[in-house]
Design an enzyme around this catalytic site. Structure first.
Site, mmCIF file in Angstrom:
data_model
loop_
_atom_site.group_PDB
_atom_site.id
_atom_site.type_symbol
_atom_site.label_atom_id
_atom_site.label_comp_id
_atom_site.label_asym_id
_atom_site.label_seq_id
_atom_site.Cartn_x
_atom_site.Cartn_y
_atom_site.Cartn_z
ATOM 1 N N HIS A 17 -5.283 17.815 -94.417
ATOM 2 C CA HIS A 17 -4.049 17.872 -93.616
ATOM 3 C C HIS A 17 -3.806 19.298 -93.120
ATOM 4 O O HIS A 17 -3.487 19.515 -91.953
ATOM 5 C CB HIS A 17 -2.832 17.495 -94.459
ATOM 6 C CG HIS A 17 -2.757 16.076 -94.921
ATOM 7 N ND1 HIS A 17 -2.555 15.731 -96.239
ATOM 8 C CD2 HIS A 17 -2.819 14.905 -94.240
ATOM 9 C CE1 HIS A 17 -2.500 14.416 -96.359
ATOM 10 N NE2 HIS A 17 -2.665 13.885 -95.159
ATOM 11 N N LYS A 41 7.433 2.323 -100.341
ATOM 12 C CA LYS A 41 6.213 2.803 -100.994
ATOM 13 C C LYS A 41 6.597 3.769 -102.113
ATOM 14 O O LYS A 41 7.376 4.697 -101.884
ATOM 15 C CB LYS A 41 5.370 3.526 -99.943
ATOM 16 C CG LYS A 41 3.886 3.543 -100.206
ATOM 17 C CD LYS A 41 3.162 3.995 -98.963
ATOM 18 C CE LYS A 41 1.966 4.847 -99.289
ATOM 19 N NZ LYS A 41 1.357 5.433 -98.089
ATOM 20 N N ARG A 90 -10.997 11.136 -89.773
ATOM 21 C CA ARG A 90 -12.028 11.490 -90.759
ATOM 22 C C ARG A 90 -13.309 10.717 -90.517
ATOM 23 O O ARG A 90 -14.414 11.252 -90.563
ATOM 24 C CB ARG A 90 -11.536 11.194 -92.183
ATOM 25 C CG ARG A 90 -10.403 12.066 -92.641
ATOM 26 C CD ARG A 90 -9.764 11.519 -93.888
ATOM 27 N NE ARG A 90 -9.188 10.209 -93.624
ATOM 28 C CZ ARG A 90 -8.423 9.525 -94.459
ATOM 29 N NH1 ARG A 90 -8.161 10.012 -95.647
ATOM 30 N NH2 ARG A 90 -7.925 8.358 -94.131
ATOM 31 N N SER A 127 -4.937 11.671 -99.831
ATOM 32 C CA SER A 127 -3.929 11.964 -100.867
ATOM 33 C C SER A 127 -4.106 11.011 -102.043
ATOM 34 O O SER A 127 -3.992 11.412 -103.206
ATOM 35 C CB SER A 127 -2.516 11.808 -100.303
ATOM 36 O OG SER A 127 -2.316 12.691 -99.245
HETATM 37 O O1 PNS Z 1 -0.017 9.716 -94.091
HETATM 38 P P1 PNS Z 1 0.142 8.295 -93.614
HETATM 39 O O2 PNS Z 1 0.873 7.465 -94.647
HETATM 40 O O3 PNS Z 1 -1.157 7.677 -93.201
HETATM 41 O O4 PNS Z 1 1.082 8.372 -92.314
HETATM 42 C C1 PNS Z 1 1.382 7.236 -91.559
HETATM 43 C C2 PNS Z 1 2.486 7.485 -90.534
HETATM 44 C C3 PNS Z 1 3.715 8.114 -91.180
HETATM 45 C C4 PNS Z 1 1.979 8.443 -89.478
HETATM 46 C C5 PNS Z 1 2.820 6.125 -89.892
HETATM 47 O O5 PNS Z 1 2.990 5.176 -90.899
HETATM 48 C C6 PNS Z 1 4.073 6.140 -89.024
HETATM 49 O O6 PNS Z 1 4.089 6.721 -87.965
HETATM 50 N N1 PNS Z 1 5.131 5.480 -89.528
HETATM 51 C C7 PNS Z 1 6.427 5.415 -88.867
HETATM 52 C C8 PNS Z 1 6.730 3.989 -88.345
HETATM 53 C C9 PNS Z 1 6.066 3.801 -87.006
HETATM 54 O O7 PNS Z 1 6.389 4.490 -86.057
HETATM 55 N N2 PNS Z 1 5.072 2.908 -86.967
HETATM 56 C C10 PNS Z 1 4.221 2.722 -85.813
HETATM 57 C C11 PNS Z 1 4.490 1.469 -85.076
HETATM 58 S S1 PNS Z 1 3.257 1.322 -83.864
#
Ligand code: PNS
Length: 158
Positions: A17, A41, A90, A127
């Site tokens: 990150h 979560k 990745r 993570s």
């Molecule tokens: O580190 P992560 O858990 O892979 O991050 C995922 C994240 C936070 C980028 C993603 O889940 C997100 O953008 N969530 C917010 C809800 C949202 O906007 N969802 C997308 C709908 S298309």
């Protein structure tokens, strides 16, 4: 002012990150690291702890700010006048998932997504793997910032 957001759970931030955030900071005037508040979560570190960690480990980048958000990422982008999202890729399977998310986000809002290939040194890193290794006593030094290494040991091994 060119702005971009680096979104994620960051539970906890890894060196993968941090590499993406640092590289984005070289390209943009302002990089907002946005931590998702996800009540569904369970997490090892609270959102506020994650924010404190992120602020400490990105101290060397004055153009990086750290915020939390809930709901849709594109709403956060609109509210903060951020036109683009940067995501690290990745492996190919990341791309498959991220492409759909990027297309949906664009369809919802016009916010663009830019993909940055992860440094190959970190392409195996996540993570959840870091937490699992640390939980069973494995060595995660070099995979996470030193501060995170210390906090993981404290939290997981008492
Ligand atoms: O580190 P992560 O858990 O892979 O991050 C995922 C994240 C936070 C980028 C993603 O889940 C997100 O953008 N969530 C917010 C809800 C949202 O906007 N969802 C997308 C709908 S298309």
């Amino acid at each position: 002012m060119r702005r971009v957001v680096c979104p994620g759970s960051f539970d906890p931030i890894t060196n993968g990150h941090l590499d993406i955030i640092g590289r984005a900071a070289r390209l943009y005037d302002e990089v907002t690291v946005a931590v998702l508040i996800n009540v569904e979560k369970s997490s090892l570190f609270t959102v506020d702890e994650r924010i404190d960690i992120l602020q400490t480990v990105t101290k060397e980048y004055p153009q990086v700010k750290v915020r939390k958000f809930h709901g849709l990422l594109v709403d956060f982008c609109r509210q903060n006048d951020i036109p683009a999202i940067v995501k690290g890729i990745r492996v190919v399977s990341d791309f498959d998932y991220e492409l759909q998310m990027a297309q949906l986000n664009y369809r919802l809002s016009g916010v663009e997504t830019l993909f940055m290939p992860t440094n190959p040194e970190y392409s195996f890193l996540s993570s959840s793997r870091v937490k699992e290794i640390a939980r069973y006593g494995g060595d995660v030094s070099g995979l996470v910032p030193d501060l995170v290494h210390k906090l993981l040991i404290e939290r997981l091994r008492g």
